[in-house]
Design a protein around this motif. Structure first.
Motif, mmCIF file in Angstrom:
data_model
loop_
_atom_site.group_PDB
_atom_site.id
_atom_site.type_symbol
_atom_site.label_atom_id
_atom_site.label_comp_id
_atom_site.label_asym_id
_atom_site.label_seq_id
_atom_site.Cartn_x
_atom_site.Cartn_y
_atom_site.Cartn_z
ATOM 1 N N LEU B 50 0.830 -1.197 0.000
ATOM 2 C CA LEU B 50 0.000 0.000 0.000
ATOM 3 C C LEU B 50 0.873 1.260 0.000
ATOM 4 C CD1 LEU B 50 -3.110 0.069 0.035
ATOM 5 C CD2 LEU B 50 -2.980 0.612 2.454
ATOM 6 N N ASN B 51 1.910 1.243 0.854
ATOM 7 C CA ASN B 51 2.813 2.393 0.942
ATOM 8 C C ASN B 51 3.579 2.610 -0.358
ATOM 9 O OD1 ASN B 51 2.010 2.978 3.505
ATOM 10 N ND2 ASN B 51 3.715 1.918 4.502
ATOM 11 N N ILE B 53 2.455 1.824 -3.317
ATOM 12 C CA ILE B 53 1.507 2.400 -4.275
ATOM 13 C C ILE B 53 1.298 3.893 -3.976
ATOM 14 C CG2 ILE B 53 -0.895 2.349 -5.087
ATOM 15 C CD1 ILE B 53 -0.882 -0.678 -4.499
ATOM 16 N N GLY B 54 1.245 4.206 -2.695
ATOM 17 C CA GLY B 54 0.991 5.589 -2.296
ATOM 18 C C GLY B 54 2.215 6.479 -2.378
ATOM 19 N N ARG B 83 0.795 12.459 -4.303
ATOM 20 C CA ARG B 83 -0.106 12.089 -3.204
ATOM 21 C C ARG B 83 -1.179 13.149 -3.045
ATOM 22 N NH1 ARG B 83 4.747 10.611 -0.437
ATOM 23 N NH2 ARG B 83 4.683 12.495 0.825
ATOM 24 N N ILE B 87 -4.138 10.990 -4.861
ATOM 25 C CA ILE B 87 -4.425 9.901 -3.924
ATOM 26 C C ILE B 87 -5.051 10.438 -2.646
ATOM 27 C CG2 ILE B 87 -3.436 7.931 -2.690
ATOM 28 C CD1 ILE B 87 -1.077 8.032 -4.605
ATOM 29 N N PHE B 89 -5.867 9.270 1.350
ATOM 30 C CA PHE B 89 -5.402 8.260 2.305
ATOM 31 C C PHE B 89 -6.349 8.147 3.492
ATOM 32 C CE2 PHE B 89 -1.371 9.145 0.235
ATOM 33 C CZ PHE B 89 -0.783 7.903 0.210
ATOM 34 N N LEU B 164 -7.782 7.779 -6.731
ATOM 35 C CA LEU B 164 -7.434 6.569 -5.989
ATOM 36 C C LEU B 164 -7.498 6.846 -4.489
ATOM 37 C CD1 LEU B 164 -6.074 3.720 -5.868
ATOM 38 C CD2 LEU B 164 -3.876 4.904 -6.073
ATOM 39 N N LEU B 166 -6.478 5.075 -0.860
ATOM 40 C CA LEU B 166 -5.777 3.970 -0.210
ATOM 41 C C LEU B 166 -6.156 3.976 1.256
ATOM 42 C CD1 LEU B 166 -2.201 4.456 -1.742
ATOM 43 C CD2 LEU B 166 -4.023 2.924 -2.528
ATOM 44 N N ASP B 168 -5.597 1.881 4.981
ATOM 45 C CA ASP B 168 -4.838 0.850 5.694
ATOM 46 C C ASP B 168 -5.575 0.518 6.979
ATOM 47 O OD1 ASP B 168 -2.979 -0.891 6.571
ATOM 48 O OD2 ASP B 168 -1.364 0.578 6.850
ATOM 49 N N VAL B 198 -8.326 0.923 -2.740
ATOM 50 C CA VAL B 198 -7.473 -0.203 -2.361
ATOM 51 C C VAL B 198 -7.417 -0.206 -0.843
ATOM 52 C CG1 VAL B 198 -5.219 -1.293 -2.541
ATOM 53 C CG2 VAL B 198 -6.118 0.032 -4.469
#
Lengths: 409, 230, 409
Positions: B50-51, B53-54, B83, B87, B89, B164, B166, B168, B198
């Protein structure tokens, strides 16, 4: 090692950067304090010595009132025999008699009003540094010779050199016209403008004849073995004076009250500066210890819940502070001592000191004085303030109740 | 064009005197609009992936593409830009900036992006309403429950409409009801805005929401199931 | 700009997160800045007073003499320029004030005592505003015009000579042929000065009267010029230079009394050193606070980096926080300094150490001087050095690796 000590020590190094920064503030201030205090004490010592060794000496016998008024008729009668007997009693050579008069000194082309000292050539060098400062020619030698030594600026102003004649005109003790013709045998250079411009010295016997002093003079100067010896000399000399006399015995502080006061004035402004430094360090300590207590609130809550008294935790905080304070004090004193010692052997000068030296009879380089007192005074005060600053954080623990403490995230 | 493409990623960590292969030749391709769950036991490599990808972590070897742009060779500043702009998060915890209110947290990314304030307010109001936090806009994180905080984090992640998102372990600190609500929210956003998700998780219930489930073990992909036609 | 808004808001709120720490730090900065400015104001007050008093006694900011006069202050080294020529040159040349005067060393005698003095032949109208005392505050009266037959001396000198208003004294000096010139004067006034030394040093008589006594026609030994501010005498100096030629020497006050000139530089140096020292003592606490603040916020910083904030913005955020802290502390310190100095501006009586202060040439009333320039200097130095000191913790914060920072417990 005791468990409490070990705990305190470990806690101290939980945040090494923070501990070092706080200690750093102490070390910085301590270095500064050690250096400045050493410098001051060195300077004060020199200031006193320099000022006293020109004319003042440690103790003087004068007619009462003479110190303020400096009048011709305020005499010490039969001054030479009295000086002799003081010498005998004290069993010391560092005693000298003087007379002082104002006179007009004329050379071939110039005249200036100056102060004339009548001195005992044999003994003057024991109480004053002027005889040693003769840079051209020689000092007076014979008790009643028609000789004079003059300051370097005065010589320049009068357009004279060694070997030239000067005429002195003034008034005698009885107000009558006094005059003398003297030979310049020496020129002294003390570096202090006021002295070099205004002062000349002739033998005391010549002085007495010229100004019709009838055996009198104005001051007997006594120099002792350091300032500590002053009270003893003073009382010995005092006991030698007849009860009914108009004479007084003065110590250097009475003769020149400005000297001690100048030191006091300087000290008080320095102490203000030192105090500010120390307070700033205390703020630093307060901040660090308060943070350290607050971030451990939860931990303290747990041990309190286990039954430890808040007082013991408070003492733990104080112990941590004391350890930090000691590191600061020791490092600061050591670093300050090293720095100061370097200057003690090399001397310190800053711009403007030459001018100050010429004005105030100060040395042109300063040599700090390192001793136990100058090394420990600053660090000790910083340490005390450090401990004071830790009181609030330590007390906060007492007000804490375990359950509240544990609830804090 | 795929939203995320990883080619032959490797990443090794040293732990004590042991080398741990967190990523061992991993290649995946995630199409735009997919809802992907990465599942693995602890230490299985899902967070590392994940990291990577990010752009938070650089792989030892291999290539990472976000929307067709290669990012594993960019510098810190360029990565920060990727980012920021592409993206969103959602982390497991410590998702929010404590000194900012819910609305300010949501607006944070937009503010750094330089979105004008009127537009920011419009967007943040809408998204906070969408995640069910209407009326709580001015609360600070410390004044909200864990579920509320995570919803603020989700709102922030999607507010600037990244391609996107992400996440976690987004449900790790939530009770099951709140977790279900959060996943429903994810699904809805995925469907409404066609945002690619994701999500790294080992929560079984979360996996049931996923369109595609990728299982990892010891740094390798061991299973890649398409649960629904994407 | 929008980004700055975000960073500013974050910095401001973060500042008040740990309000205890912030308040303690503000207290430290406030006290430090207060001390910087307060001490500076006291020093400025003291040195300014000393310089202004000394310049007043010189007098003037620029003086013109015969080139040989400074080394040989005799009437034979007077300037052979007539009164009319001086007037033509300097009247209407835009000086705040100017005056030609006769300055010669002389001996002053009463029936009882004699002393050396500096004899000043002045024109009372031209000297108004130049003289170091106010004519109206003279006991008795001041000279009426240049041909006044009376003499005005200092109070202290009158005591020494045991003379007073209405009594006669004799002045003795030299004429250009080196012949003794003397004349009797009646004491018409006694002036006061800040130091005893000044009260003993000068005797004022009418310029024309002295010129007649010394047989020098209408020539003078010096011309003094006043400008608006002693710190800026260049324009006056240039104006005098352009009106005169090589036959005279023109000097600024700091060239006439090099000690005073040096003191000004020494004081500026002292002020800067003091400010820097205080800042250094503060800097440990400042850096400590920032280090702690960054340490507590590792995870948030990681989060912000992960969300795409650039490291530079993190750096900026910490710097802004530090600058905010400093600015608030500076505001408090400056205000505190202002609030404590204003009530003291009527003067602080420090006459307990008057004799000591006189040694330094300082009067026993201390008037603190709060200069805006000193406040700006302190503020500027603190902000600049504070910025530099914040760089290290801020840099560390910006170098965090987001993933590691977020997961740090």
């Amino acid at each position: 090692m005791n468990i409490v000590f070990r705990l305190a020590w470990r806690n101290l190094w939980r945040h090494p950067r923070r501990t070092w920064l706080t200690t750093g503030a102490m070390v910085f201030s301590n270095i500064l304090l050690v250096f400045m205090i050493s410098l001051q004490f060195g300077m004060y010592g020199l200031m006193i010595d320099n000022a006293l060794q020109v004319f003042t000496g440690h103790v003087q016998v004068q007619a009462s009132g003479y110190n303020e008024d400096k009048k011709m008729r305020q005499t010490v009668p039969d001054i030479i025999p009295l000086a002799n007997s003081i010498r005998t009693t004290l069993n010391s050579e560092t005693v000298a008699a003087r007379g002082w008069a104002f006179a007009l000194a004329s050379s071939e082309d110039r005249s200036f009003g100056i102060g004339i000292y009548g001195v005992e050539p044999e003994f003057e060098a024991q109480v004053s540094n002027i005889p040693g400062l003769v840079s051209d020619g020689r000092y007076l030698e014979t008790d009643n010779a028609a000789e004079i030594v003059v300051g370097s600026v005065l010589a320049r102003n009068l357009h004279v050199k060694v070997g030239d004649e000067l005429t002195l005109l003034g008034s005698g003790l009885d107000g009558s016209f006094a005059a003398a013709v003297v030979n310049i045998v020496g020129i002294f250079d003390s570096g202090v403008n006021d002295i070099d411009r205004n002062i000349a010295e002739i033998p005391l016997r010549l002085f007495q004849e010229t100004f019709f002093m009838e055996g009198g003079g104005h001051q007997i100067v006594v120099v002792g073995d350091g300032l500590e010896a002053v009270p003893a000399i003073r009382s010995t000399v005092q006991s030698m004076l007849p009860d009914d006399s108009d004479l007084v015995v003065l110590d250097w502080d009475e003769i020149q009250p400005g000297l001690k006061q100048a030191i006091q004035a300087d000290m008080s402004s320095s102490f203000f500066m030192y105090l500010v430094l120390v307070i700033l360090v205390s703020f630093s300590v307060l901040n660090t210890q308060l943070m350290s207590v607050l971030e451990r609130t939860r931990e303290f809550g747990i041990v309190m819940a286990l039954g430890l008294r808040p007082g013991r935790l408070g003492r733990l905080v104080l112990l941590e502070t004391a350890m930090m304070g000691l590191i600061g004090a020791i490092l600061g004193a050591a670093a300050g001592g090293l720095l100061t010692s370097w200057f003690t052997s090399h001397g310190l000068a800053f711009p403007g000191m030459d001018e100050m030296a010429a004005r105030f009879n100060l040395p042109a380089r300063m040599y700090p004085e390192v001793n136990v007192l100058t090394l420990s005074a600053g660090p000790a005060v910083v340490f005390v303030f450090t401990m004071l600053a830790a009181i609030y954080p330590a007390l906060r623990l007492r007000w804490q109740n375990p359950v509240d403490a544990m609830r804090v995230a | 064009m795929s939203a995320v493409r990883c080619v032959d990623l490797c990443k090794t960590y040293r732990q004590g005197d042991q080398d741990i292969k967190a990523l061992d030749h991993v290649s995946i391709d995630i199409a735009k609009g997919q809802f992907v769950c990465l599942s693995a036991p602890s230490g299985g490599g899902k967070t590392t992936l994940l990291n990577a990808i990010g752009g938070l972590d650089i792989p030892d070897s291999g290539e990472v593409y976000i929307a067709g742009e290669r990012i594993d060779n960019l510098n810190k500043g360029e990565l920060a830009d990727i980012r920021l702009k592409q993206i969103g998060f959602v982390f497991q915890a410590y998702n929010l900036i404590p000194v900012l209110s819910a609305r300010e947290n949501v607006e944070f990314v937009m503010q750094v992006q330089g979105v004008p304030s009127a537009e920011r307010i419009k967007k943040s109001t809408a998204i906070l309403k969408e995640v069910g936090l209407e009326g709580l806009e001015d609360r600070r994180p410390a004044e909200m429950s864990g579920g509320q905080q995570q919803r603020v984090a989700v709102a922030r992640a999607v507010a600037s409409r990244p391609a996107l998102v992400l996440a976690d372990e987004p449900t790790a600190n939530l009770d099951s009801k709140t977790a279900d609500e959060l996943m429903a929210l994810f699904t809805e956003l995925n469907e409404h805005h066609n945002t690619t998700f994701v999500i790294a998780t080992h929560d079984q219930r979360v996996m049931t929401y996923a369109g595609r489930l990728i299982r990892m073990l010891d740094g390798r992909i061991v299973d890649d199931i398409n649960q629904r036609a994407a | 700009m929008r980004l700055f808004g975000v960073l500013f808001r974050l910095a401001w709120r973060n500042l008040w997160r740990n309000h205890r720490r912030t308040i303690i730090m503000l207290g430290a900065i406030g006290v430090g800045v207060w001390a910087m400015i307060f001490m500076t104001a006291l020093t400025r007050g003291m040195v300014d007073q000393m310089i202004i008093d000394s310049i007043a006694v010189l007098p003037g900011h620029v003086q013109m003499h015969h080139p040989d006069f400074p080394d040989d202050p005799s009437v034979s080294n007077r300037m052979l320029i007539s009164e009319a020529d001086l007037k033509k040159k300097f009247d209407g040349a835009g000086f705040k004030a100017w005056a030609g005067r006769v300055r010669v060393p002389a001996v002053i005698s009463s029936e009882r005592e004699s002393r050396g003095v500096t004899l000043l032949g002045v024109d009372p109208d031209a000297e108004r505003g130049i003289s170091f005392f106010n004519y109206d505050e003279v006991d008795g009266r001041f000279l009426v015009d240049a041909s006044d037959q009376g003499i005005v001396i200092g109070r202290r000198l009158a005591e020494t000579l045991e003379t007073g208003i209405g009594k006669r004294v004799v002045l003795m000096s030299q004429d250009p042929d080196n012949e003794i010139a003397d004349r009797g004067f009646r004491v018409i006034g006694l002036y006061s000065a800040n130091t005893k030394a000044v009260e003993e040093a000068y005797a004022f008589v009418g310029k024309a009267t002295v010129q007649k006594m010394l047989h020098i026609g209408d020539t003078t030994t010096e011309v003094v010029f006043l400008s608006d501010d002693y710190r800026n005498v260049e324009a006056t100096f240039q104006a005098v230079m352009s009106a005169t030629d090589e036959s005279v020497s023109v000097r600024r006050w700091y060239e006439i009394d090099t000690y005073l000139g040096t003191m000004l530089g020494v004081m500026d140096g002292f002020v800067l050193i003091w400010i820097v020292v205080i800042f250094l003592a503060l800097s440990f606490g400042l850096v400590n606070t920032l280090v702690m603040a960054v340490f507590e916020r590792v995870r948030e910083i990681g989060l912000m980096l992960a969300l795409g904030m650039k490291p530079g913005s993190i750096l900026g955020q910490i710097i802004i926080e530090s600058m905010l802290l400093l600015t608030l502390g500076l505001a408090a310190g400056n205000f505190l300094a202002w609030a404590t100095i204003v009530p003291l501006q009527d003067g602080i009586d420090i006459s307990v150490v008057a004799d000591g202060l006189e040694m330094w040439g300082v009067s026993s009333m201390l008037y603190p001087k709060l200069y805006a320039s000193d406040m700006f200097l302190a503020t500027g130095v603190v902000l600049l050095l504070g910025f530099l000191a914040s760089l290290s913790p801020a840099w560390r914060a910006s170098r965090y690796v987001p993933v590691e920072a977020i997961t740090k417990v």
